[in-house]
Every structure is written in C-alpha cells, then in structure tokens.
Design a protein around this motif. Sequence first.
Motif, PDB file in Angstrom:
ATOM      1  N   THR A  36       0.822  -1.220   0.000  1.00  0.00           N
ATOM      2  CA  THR A  36       0.000   0.000   0.000  1.00  0.00           C
ATOM      3  C   THR A  36       0.854   1.267   0.000  1.00  0.00           C
ATOM      4  O   THR A  36       0.430   2.300  -0.512  1.00  0.00           O
ATOM      5  CB  THR A  36      -0.966  -0.011   1.214  1.00  0.00           C
ATOM      6  N   ILE A  37       2.055   1.195   0.571  1.00  0.00           N
ATOM      7  CA  ILE A  37       2.902   2.410   0.582  1.00  0.00           C
ATOM      8  C   ILE A  37       3.875   2.428  -0.603  1.00  0.00           C
ATOM      9  O   ILE A  37       4.684   3.346  -0.730  1.00  0.00           O
ATOM     10  CB  ILE A  37       3.677   2.573   1.911  1.00  0.00           C
ATOM     11  N   GLY A  38       3.805   1.406  -1.458  1.00  0.00           N
ATOM     12  CA  GLY A  38       4.648   1.403  -2.659  1.00  0.00           C
ATOM     13  C   GLY A  38       6.119   1.200  -2.367  1.00  0.00           C
ATOM     14  O   GLY A  38       6.974   1.810  -3.002  1.00  0.00           O
ATOM     15  N   LEU A  40       1.036   3.892   9.423  1.00  0.00           N
ATOM     16  CA  LEU A  40       0.952   3.529   7.997  1.00  0.00           C
ATOM     17  C   LEU A  40      -0.392   2.861   7.693  1.00  0.00           C
ATOM     18  O   LEU A  40      -1.063   2.355   8.605  1.00  0.00           O
ATOM     19  CB  LEU A  40       2.094   2.561   7.645  1.00  0.00           C
ATOM     20  N   PRO A  41      -0.784   2.828   6.419  1.00  0.00           N
ATOM     21  CA  PRO A  41      -2.048   2.177   6.063  1.00  0.00           C
ATOM     22  C   PRO A  41      -2.047   0.700   6.472  1.00  0.00           C
ATOM     23  O   PRO A  41      -1.018   0.033   6.353  1.00  0.00           O
ATOM     24  CB  PRO A  41      -2.104   2.329   4.536  1.00  0.00           C
ATOM     25  N   HIS A  42      -3.178   0.255   6.937  1.00  0.00           N
ATOM     26  CA  HIS A  42      -3.399  -1.151   7.337  1.00  0.00           C
ATOM     27  C   HIS A  42      -2.565  -1.590   8.543  1.00  0.00           C
ATOM     28  O   HIS A  42      -2.557  -2.767   8.880  1.00  0.00           O
ATOM     29  CB  HIS A  42      -3.147  -2.123   6.165  1.00  0.00           C
ATOM     30  N   PRO A 102      -4.795   4.556   9.849  1.00  0.00           N
ATOM     31  CA  PRO A 102      -5.351   4.476  11.212  1.00  0.00           C
ATOM     32  C   PRO A 102      -5.785   5.850  11.726  1.00  0.00           C
ATOM     33  O   PRO A 102      -5.247   6.875  11.294  1.00  0.00           O
ATOM     34  CB  PRO A 102      -4.174   3.935  12.039  1.00  0.00           C
ATOM     35  N   THR A 103      -6.742   5.862  12.623  1.00  0.00           N
ATOM     36  CA  THR A 103      -7.197   7.125  13.223  1.00  0.00           C
ATOM     37  C   THR A 103      -6.091   7.651  14.151  1.00  0.00           C
ATOM     38  O   THR A 103      -5.209   6.881  14.565  1.00  0.00           O
ATOM     39  CB  THR A 103      -8.451   6.884  14.080  1.00  0.00           C
TER      40      THR A 103
END
Length: 451
Positions: free
Chosen positions: A180-182, A213-215, A260-261
């Motif tokens: 997701t972060i490439g 980070l995402p996920h 994440p929040t």
Amino acid sequence: MHMTSKLAKLGLFDAKVPRYTSYPTAPQFNADVGGAQMQAWVRSIAPGSQISLYLHIPFCRHLCWFCACRTQGTQSLSPVAGYLERLRTEIALLGQNLPHGVTLSRMHWGGGTPTLLSPDMIDELAAAITAVAPLAEGAEFSVEVDPKEIDSARVAALARAGMTRASIGVQDFDPEVQTTIGRLQGFDVTRDAAQLLRSAQITSLNADILFGLPHQDTARIATSVQKLLTLNPDRIALYGYAHVPWMARRQSMIPTESLPTPERRLKLFETAKQLFEWDGYQQIGIDHFAAPHDSLAIAARTGYLRRNFQGYTDDPADVLIGLGASAISRFPQGYAQNAAATSDYAKSIDAGRFAVSRGHAFSAEDQLRARIIEAIMCDFYVSYDDVIARFPQASGQIRQLLQNASERFGEMVQLTEDGLRIRQEAQALARIIARHFDAYALSGAGHATAI
Ligand code: SF4
C-alpha cells in the motif's frame, strides 16, 4: 477524566504542529538570506574549529508513495553524474571561503538514496570533501542506506571514505502495508544489508520504522518491531507517517480510508515503544530509541542531546553546512537553505555562487525561544538555570514564558523553582507544548497531526 481524553482535549489528535527540527521552522524562512549571506557566515567560522557537513543526494531508483522527501526517480546514473559535478563545485566553493584548519566532527549523506552512487562516484565525492575539510579524529560519518540499493563494492567504497554509521530504511515488514505504501522490501533484503555493512566494520546501525501507515494495527507493528530487533540496531527512529498528499503528491496513491485514526496512531506508537523499552532501548526525545551504549543514549543521560534536521544528535558543533539542492545550513547567526529544484541549484553553482535561496537570520528573541523549544523536544524539561545562563538579560521573560505554559497545560506539566517539566504520561504533547513557545503564526497546512 481518562488520560487519553485529557490529551485529546489539548489537541493531541487534531492539532497540526511542526516537529521542530529547527526554530524558526522552515516555512518561516525568507528571501532576505541568500548566497552573499551564506558566504559571510562561512567566513566567520573560527579557524581550526570542527563543523558538521550534510550532503543531499536527491535521486532514487524507485519513488515510494509514502515518502515526502524532495527526490526524483531515475533509472540511469547520468543525471546523478551531472548533479555530483555541481556538488563537487559547491564543495570547492566552500573550500575557498572556509577559514584555515576546519575539520568535520560529523558528516551525513542523505537523500534520496546516497547508496545509488557507484563506487567511483563515492570515491570522487569523498576525495573532494577531504581536500576541503577532512574528517576529524573520532568523527562520525553516517550514510542513509537503502537495503535494496547496496552491494559489497559500494559498501567497500563507503568504508574507504571513512563511514562509521549506516541508517537503514525499514518502514514496516508487513507485505500488505508495504504494497500500500509502494515500497516492497523483504526482511531478508534488510537483514542481508545489515550483515554486509557489519562485515565491512560499519558496526553502528540505525533503522527507521514508521507508525501510522495504512493497514497497520498493533499486531502488525509488533511483528515488524520484533523482526527489526533481531537485527540489533543501535538506534531506532520511530517516525509517525505524515499523510500530506497536498504537499507530497505521490501520497495520493495511498487510500485515506486505509490509514489508522489518530487514536490508533497513539496505540501503535505505544506498542512499538513498549517493545523497544522491554528490549533495553532508551527513549530519546519524542521519537528515537537507542541502546544504552550508543552515544545518543549517553548524550540524553548526561544532558547533551540536541535537536537537528536529522532528528536528534550528540554533535557539539554549532555550525552545520548543508550542500546540495534544498539542503539547509545552520550557523550561530541563522539558517540558509539552498534552492530546492535541482535546476535552480545548478544555475547558481554554474555561476560560481552559493545556491542559497532563502533562510532566516536569528533575532535574540528567536535564540531564546529556540533553546526552550529544543529543551522540550530533547529532555521534556526546561531548566531555568540552563536558559538564564544563556540569556541572563531575559530572566524575567523566561519565568513569564514558563509560567504561561504552566497555566495553559495545567496538570500535564510541573512548574517548580528549577524549571518546567512535562509529566511522563503527557510527553506525547511535546510538540504542542513546544508550539506554545513559537512566536510565529503557523498555517497548519504544512504539518501533520501532533501524534
Ligand atoms: S523512502 Fe527512500 S527510496 Fe523511497 S522515495 Fe523516499 S528517499 Fe527514495
């Protein structure tokens, strides 16, 4: 009220505040400082003194989506060669203006990807620097290493140049997070890079890991931290991912809903921090951890920790010269930043001038506030004796500033006759409390959330 609610009330989850790697912060720089000012400040360095040097290499083989660094993607070394030619010219220009006998206590090559350079390029760059300002005895020379972009020939060239410390980019080992972060980088690639560096006697290793980070969830970050710990890094930077796609367009590849929040970000940070501390690492400032033997941990224990553009340092030098596009220099008189675009940078260097396009000359007020903010970011504590010894004429103002902060942050801080201390449970507020001492207006748009 629960502590998390109290932190939230003071803005921890929604305030947008700087990381205060400088004061004033870079958005306050202006065009009053240019090449002529830089030249005068370089000439005012004491002959025979030790300074620090930062070299910026703004090229990467592959651009990761999460990264907000000023860097450009390239598959060939030809633009890099042209840039290095300018860098060597800038180094020579520095040499023409540097007083006699100056040596380097610290040197750092960052980017971008400095390990993109071929062994010949590394040799030439190191020789150009040595001709102007050699490394002092016991100097530290650190390089940012992309584990995907290193081999034994390049490690050997860096070791020949005197490299003592490597900074390895990790971010997270989880495959979904990496996708997701490439940035795909298997654990074995990172482990092999660490082994390669250690076999060349580059025994001091830093690692960068990200939270937010995402996920990412607590189980995933715990797994990544545990893997990282098997590599025995001496220092770890645990940075919060700053999602600012309006400034770093690559980040728009990352879906906002996968992030994440702010509340979860705090949990992610706390999870990683606890694992580092269980393993014997000492927390350094807001986002670093160091093994007890590491010089950063020693500096933190003995009160010599300092804040700089790379995060934290034990470097005692009061002059840091930044070379290359967008690099920032710090002098006792102020900051000077080179033109950010490599084309503008090249134009100035080709004309035989320092490539500074903006900066900031310190006022006495700036220096006073900078010291208080640095003390908060490094020690979570502002000592009256320390600040008054540096600014004896401002003792009334110092007491008033700390008194105001105590009223603003209430039970989160402790004001005594010795100074102002942030309570341990409230240390996540450090950037917000530092902001309280910042006299400049902030737009907020350029900064990520306080956690
Ligand atoms: S994370 Fe490193 S390799 Fe990726 S774009 Fe940023 S500087 Fe380049």
